[in-house]
Design a protein around this motif. Structure first.
Motif, PDB file in Angstrom:
ATOM      1  N   ILE A   1      -4.723  -6.594  -0.161  1.00 28.74           N
ATOM      2  CA  ILE A   1      -3.512  -7.081   0.510  1.00 28.74           C
ATOM      3  C   ILE A   1      -2.280  -6.775  -0.331  1.00 28.74           C
ATOM      4  CG2 ILE A   1      -2.283  -9.187   1.220  1.00 28.74           C
ATOM      5  CD1 ILE A   1      -5.099 -10.240   2.123  1.00 28.74           C
ATOM      6  N   GLU A   2      -2.372  -6.950  -1.644  1.00 30.41           N
ATOM      7  CA  GLU A   2      -1.241  -6.629  -2.524  1.00 30.41           C
ATOM      8  C   GLU A   2      -0.845  -5.159  -2.393  1.00 30.41           C
ATOM      9  OE1 GLU A   2      -1.775  -7.730  -6.645  1.00 30.41           O
ATOM     10  OE2 GLU A   2      -2.796  -9.596  -6.053  1.00 30.41           O
TER      11      GLU A   2
ATOM     12  N   THR B   1       0.690  -4.391   0.984  1.00 27.85           N
ATOM     13  CA  THR B   1       2.058  -4.905   1.005  1.00 27.85           C
ATOM     14  C   THR B   1       3.002  -3.939   0.289  1.00 27.85           C
ATOM     15  OG1 THR B   1       1.271  -7.187   1.126  1.00 27.85           O
ATOM     16  CG2 THR B   1       3.532  -6.851   0.321  1.00 27.85           C
ATOM     17  N   LYS B   2       2.575  -3.404  -0.846  1.00 30.39           N
ATOM     18  CA  LYS B   2       3.395  -2.419  -1.558  1.00 30.39           C
ATOM     19  C   LYS B   2       3.584  -1.160  -0.716  1.00 30.39           C
ATOM     20  CE  LYS B   2       2.101  -3.906  -6.198  1.00 30.39           C
ATOM     21  NZ  LYS B   2       1.351  -3.549  -7.421  1.00 30.39           N
TER      22      LYS B   2
ATOM     23  N   GLN C   1       6.194  -1.912   1.782  1.00 29.90           N
ATOM     24  CA  GLN C   1       7.521  -1.931   1.144  1.00 29.90           C
ATOM     25  C   GLN C   1       8.023  -0.508   0.919  1.00 29.90           C
ATOM     26  OE1 GLN C   1       6.562  -4.302  -2.290  1.00 29.90           O
ATOM     27  NE2 GLN C   1       6.965  -6.235  -1.226  1.00 29.90           N
TER      28      GLN C   1
ATOM     29  N   TYR D   1      -0.103  -1.982   7.879  1.00 32.08           N
ATOM     30  CA  TYR D   1      -0.031  -3.281   8.563  1.00 32.08           C
ATOM     31  C   TYR D   1      -1.407  -3.668   9.108  1.00 32.08           C
ATOM     32  CZ  TYR D   1       5.088  -3.141   8.507  1.00 32.08           C
ATOM     33  OH  TYR D   1       6.404  -3.109   8.126  1.00 32.08           O
TER      34      TYR D   1
ATOM     35  N   ARG E   1      -3.781  -4.574   6.220  1.00 27.20           N
ATOM     36  CA  ARG E   1      -3.413  -5.856   5.594  1.00 27.20           C
ATOM     37  C   ARG E   1      -3.861  -6.999   6.481  1.00 27.20           C
ATOM     38  NH1 ARG E   1       2.707  -7.331   3.853  1.00 27.20           N
ATOM     39  NH2 ARG E   1       2.985  -7.499   6.112  1.00 27.20           N
TER      40      ARG E   1
ATOM     41  N   GLN F   1      -6.794  -9.785   5.498  1.00 28.59           N
ATOM     42  CA  GLN F   1      -6.528 -11.222   5.583  1.00 28.59           C
ATOM     43  C   GLN F   1      -7.481 -11.882   6.577  1.00 28.59           C
ATOM     44  OE1 GLN F   1      -4.322 -13.137   3.616  1.00 28.59           O
ATOM     45  NE2 GLN F   1      -5.600 -14.695   4.544  1.00 28.59           N
TER      46      GLN F   1
ATOM     47  N   GLN G   1       0.463 -14.810  10.204  1.00 27.01           N
ATOM     48  CA  GLN G   1       0.769 -13.559   9.500  1.00 27.01           C
ATOM     49  C   GLN G   1      -0.115 -12.426  10.001  1.00 27.01           C
ATOM     50  OE1 GLN G   1       3.264 -12.761   7.249  1.00 27.01           O
ATOM     51  NE2 GLN G   1       2.517 -10.696   7.631  1.00 27.01           N
TER      52      GLN G   1
ATOM     53  N   ASP H   1       1.176  -8.951  11.621  1.00 29.26           N
ATOM     54  CA  ASP H   1       0.827  -7.614  11.110  1.00 29.26           C
ATOM     55  C   ASP H   1       0.181  -6.753  12.192  1.00 29.26           C
ATOM     56  OD1 ASP H   1       1.913  -7.903   8.593  1.00 29.26           O
ATOM     57  OD2 ASP H   1      -0.005  -8.275   7.593  1.00 29.26           O
TER      58      ASP H   1
END
Length: 167
Positions: A41-42, A45-46, A49, A58, A61, A65, A74, A78
């Motif tokens: 997930i980290e 997310t990067k 970004q 998306y 992620r 989750q 969330q 996503d």
């Protein structure tokens, strides 16, 4: 020897800090395959970004989750963003449907399952899920229709549901 050590350290630092969206995405996939969903997930997310239009980041992620559990709002966000960027992703529709169903919103789940079927009409699992959503809505006839279709397409996991609920 000291120069070689410094060169290696510098190379590692450049590699770590120069990751782009694709690199972070690939690291996320690697972590997910290793079973480390939090770390995946980290990285996803990067990747987002770095590239906010990266639909697969998306999707993955949300999926990571979903495997962990919790944060349904969330996850829905996503999957929704992934579908805005790639509306013909039948898996994203199906997985978002699972979350809607988990949250008790069977009508939205049914809508997502139907869209998944429109995109890929030969996918047996989505028919099983659609049948489950109809059953939760006490629409037994529609539930049985979809479980039968799932079985016709090769999903034997629905046999028990058919035997217990359908004529």
């Amino acid at each position: 020897m000291r120069k070689l050590k410094n060169l290696i350290i510098l190379t590692l630092i450049i590699t770590i800090f120069s990751c782009n969206g694709t690199d972070n995405y690939n690291l996320g996939i690697y972590q997910a395959r290793q079973g480390n969903q939090e770390k995946a997930i980290e990285y996803f997310t990067k990747a987002i970004q770095d590239n906010p239009e990266y639909s697969d980041a998306y999707y993955n992620r949300a999926y990571a989750q979903q495997l962990i559990g919790g944060k349904e709002t969330q996850i829905i966000a996503d999957y929704t963003k992934s579908l805005e960027l790639n509306p013909n992703d039948n898996e994203a529709h199906m997985n978002r449907g699972l979350i809607y169903m988990k949250m008790g919103n069977n009508q939205k789940a049914i809508s997502d399952y139907k869209e998944s079927i429109r995109i890929k009409p030969d996918y047996p699992i989505v028919y099983a899920n659609l049948g489950n959503a109809y059953k939760l809505n006490s629409e037994n006839e529609k539930a049985c229709e979809n479980w039968k279709k799932s079985l016709e397409l090769g999903n034997r996991d629905v046999e028990l549901r058919l035997n217990l609920n359908c004529e």
